[in-house]
Design a protein around this motif. Structure first.
Motif, PDB file in Angstrom:
ATOM      1  N   SER A   1      38.858  46.942  29.011  1.00 37.51           N
ATOM      2  CA  SER A   1      38.170  46.045  28.096  1.00 37.51           C
ATOM      3  C   SER A   1      38.645  46.177  26.659  1.00 37.51           C
ATOM      4  O   SER A   1      38.112  45.531  25.762  1.00 37.51           O
ATOM      5  CB  SER A   1      36.655  46.307  28.138  1.00 37.51           C
ATOM      6  OG  SER A   1      36.367  47.650  27.799  1.00 37.51           O
ATOM      7  N   SER A   2      39.663  47.007  26.407  1.00 37.59           N
ATOM      8  CA  SER A   2      40.149  47.210  25.044  1.00 37.59           C
ATOM      9  C   SER A   2      40.737  45.926  24.473  1.00 37.59           C
ATOM     10  O   SER A   2      41.363  45.141  25.195  1.00 37.59           O
ATOM     11  CB  SER A   2      41.217  48.308  25.027  1.00 37.59           C
ATOM     12  OG  SER A   2      41.828  48.400  23.753  1.00 37.59           O
ATOM     13  N   THR A   3      40.553  45.737  23.178  1.00 36.29           N
ATOM     14  CA  THR A   3      41.117  44.567  22.499  1.00 36.29           C
ATOM     15  C   THR A   3      42.388  44.923  21.716  1.00 36.29           C
ATOM     16  O   THR A   3      42.899  44.099  20.961  1.00 36.29           O
ATOM     17  CB  THR A   3      40.089  43.964  21.533  1.00 36.29           C
ATOM     18  OG1 THR A   3      39.687  44.964  20.574  1.00 36.29           O
ATOM     19  CG2 THR A   3      38.868  43.448  22.287  1.00 36.29           C
TER      20      THR A   3
ATOM     21  N   ASP B   1      42.756  42.828  32.374  1.00 32.18           N
ATOM     22  CA  ASP B   1      41.416  43.126  32.905  1.00 32.18           C
ATOM     23  C   ASP B   1      41.431  44.189  33.988  1.00 32.18           C
ATOM     24  O   ASP B   1      40.464  44.941  34.144  1.00 32.18           O
ATOM     25  CB  ASP B   1      40.781  41.841  33.461  1.00 32.18           C
ATOM     26  CG  ASP B   1      40.554  40.806  32.379  1.00 32.18           C
ATOM     27  OD1 ASP B   1      40.164  41.193  31.263  1.00 32.18           O
ATOM     28  OD2 ASP B   1      40.786  39.610  32.660  1.00 32.18           O
TER      29      ASP B   1
ATOM     30  N   GLU C   1      41.628  53.403  26.497  1.00 32.27           N
ATOM     31  CA  GLU C   1      40.814  53.027  27.658  1.00 32.27           C
ATOM     32  C   GLU C   1      40.480  54.265  28.483  1.00 32.27           C
ATOM     33  O   GLU C   1      41.307  55.159  28.675  1.00 32.27           O
ATOM     34  CB  GLU C   1      41.583  52.034  28.520  1.00 32.27           C
ATOM     35  CG  GLU C   1      40.729  51.236  29.459  1.00 32.27           C
ATOM     36  CD  GLU C   1      39.800  50.250  28.744  1.00 32.27           C
ATOM     37  OE1 GLU C   1      38.570  50.400  28.903  1.00 32.27           O
ATOM     38  OE2 GLU C   1      40.297  49.349  28.044  1.00 32.27           O
TER      39      GLU C   1
END
Length: 338
Positions: A189-191, A199, A223
């Motif tokens: 879910s890291s941006t 994903d 992550e």
């Protein structure tokens, strides 16, 4: 290789091939490069590309981050299973990048500098004593490296982790010496730009990655899954302050012996802010200085042949390697066996 200028600057779209000594001097004013660490080697394998996993996006994001959103040239050192999947080649090509795979066991700085990024695991990193040093100099000069863990090329997970850590430790990261037993997909879910749009990724057991200095913004675990770090990065353009000496980066002080334990010659990888401070000194457990090794540069490699200052073979046991930069001190523990 693009040279990343000091904080806030643009990369130069100039490919330079120079002899190793001149190349290091040329890149002295560049920021150190970038590193991406994946905890498993299966992520970029053909199996790892099976839907719904998205390693292709990871590869393209990593390439874009390394080449600073330009078209780049990349090389993978390793076998076909890890770095030769057709889907991997297609991912590079779809983004306009060039990619070649090499099974060479020798890493030469001048060859590495032909590329914007290197993809590699413990092998061939640990095959020859000079490989890790070449890779360190490449990153310190602005090069970029994707590293994968989760292997046991050299007989055990711990041995492979020791090889990886002889490189990663100088950039504030570390791979665990024990395997995380899990096969399947894990969510992300890291941006961060490396993981944007990713994903799911695949793993078939891996080795957790940790941040050795969370206060340093240049290294970070991006992550986590099941309490273990699965993707981490080092960004040499961050964590660099206005404190400079001769145009060199000054925020790191490190000393890493390899192999460890050792029974013959030991390669010692070191980095410090400038050509100052004492020689690299080796002490026994009683605190007696055994040997001093002269260091000619701010960073590079030194070799200890297992003898004291009188040329006598030292006894088996624990030794401590101490490096200073005139202000700070760093110590590494070495186990020497006969």
């Amino acid at each position: 290789m693009r040279v990343r200028s000091r904080r806030g600057g643009n990369a130069m779209s100039l490919r330079i091939v120079l002899p190793a000594v001149l190349a290091i001097a040329c890149f002295a004013n560049a920021d150190p490069g970038r590193i991406v660490v994946s905890f498993d080697d299966w992520t970029l394998s053909a199996t790892g590309f099976n839907p719904p996993n998205e390693p292709g996006v990871l590869v393209q994001n990593t390439a874009a981050w390394f080449a600073e959103d330009s078209i780049g040239s990349f090389i993978g050192y390793g076998g076909a299973f890890h770095l030769g999947a057709q889907q991997l080649l297609d991912a590079f090509a779809a983004a306009g990048h060039s990619y070649v795979r090499s099974e060479s066991v020798t890493l030469e700085l001048t060859e590495l500098q032909d590329y914007d990024g290197v993809f590699i695991g413990a092998k061939p990193m640990g095959d020859l004593p000079g490989n890790v040093g070449a890779l360190m100099n490449y990153v310190n000069g602005g090069g970029n490296v994707y590293v994968y863990g989760g292997t046991d090329y050299y007989g055990s997970i711990a041995e492979d982790a020791a090889v990886l850590n002889s490189f990663l430790g100088s950039f504030g990261l570390e791979c665990a010496s024990e395997m995380i037993v899990y096969r399947g997909s894990y969510p992300l879910s890291s941006t961060h730009p490396v993981l944007t749009g990713v994903d799911l990724l695949f793993t078939d057991n891996g080795t957790a990655v940790s941040d050795l200095d969370p206060a340093d913004e240049s290294n970070e675990v991006l992550e986590w899954y099941g309490g273990a770090g699965v993707v981490a990065i080092y960004d040499g353009s961050l964590g660099i302050t206005a404190v400079e000496s001769g145009g060199r980066w000054t925020d790191r002080l490190s000393v890493q012996p390899y192999p460890n334990p050792a029974h013959n010659a030991v390669t010692i990888l070191y980095a410090r802010s400038a050509d100052r401070g004492e020689d690299l000194r080796i002490y026994d457990v009683a605190g007696r200085m055994v040997r001093a090794l002269a260091l000619g540069t701010a960073s590079g490699t030194a070799t200890w042949d297992g003898t004291d200052s009188m040329g006598r073979r030292v006894s088996a046991g624990v030794y401590f390697l101490r490096l200073t930069d005139g202000v700070r001190q760093e110590t590494a523990r070495l186990v020497y066996v006969r």
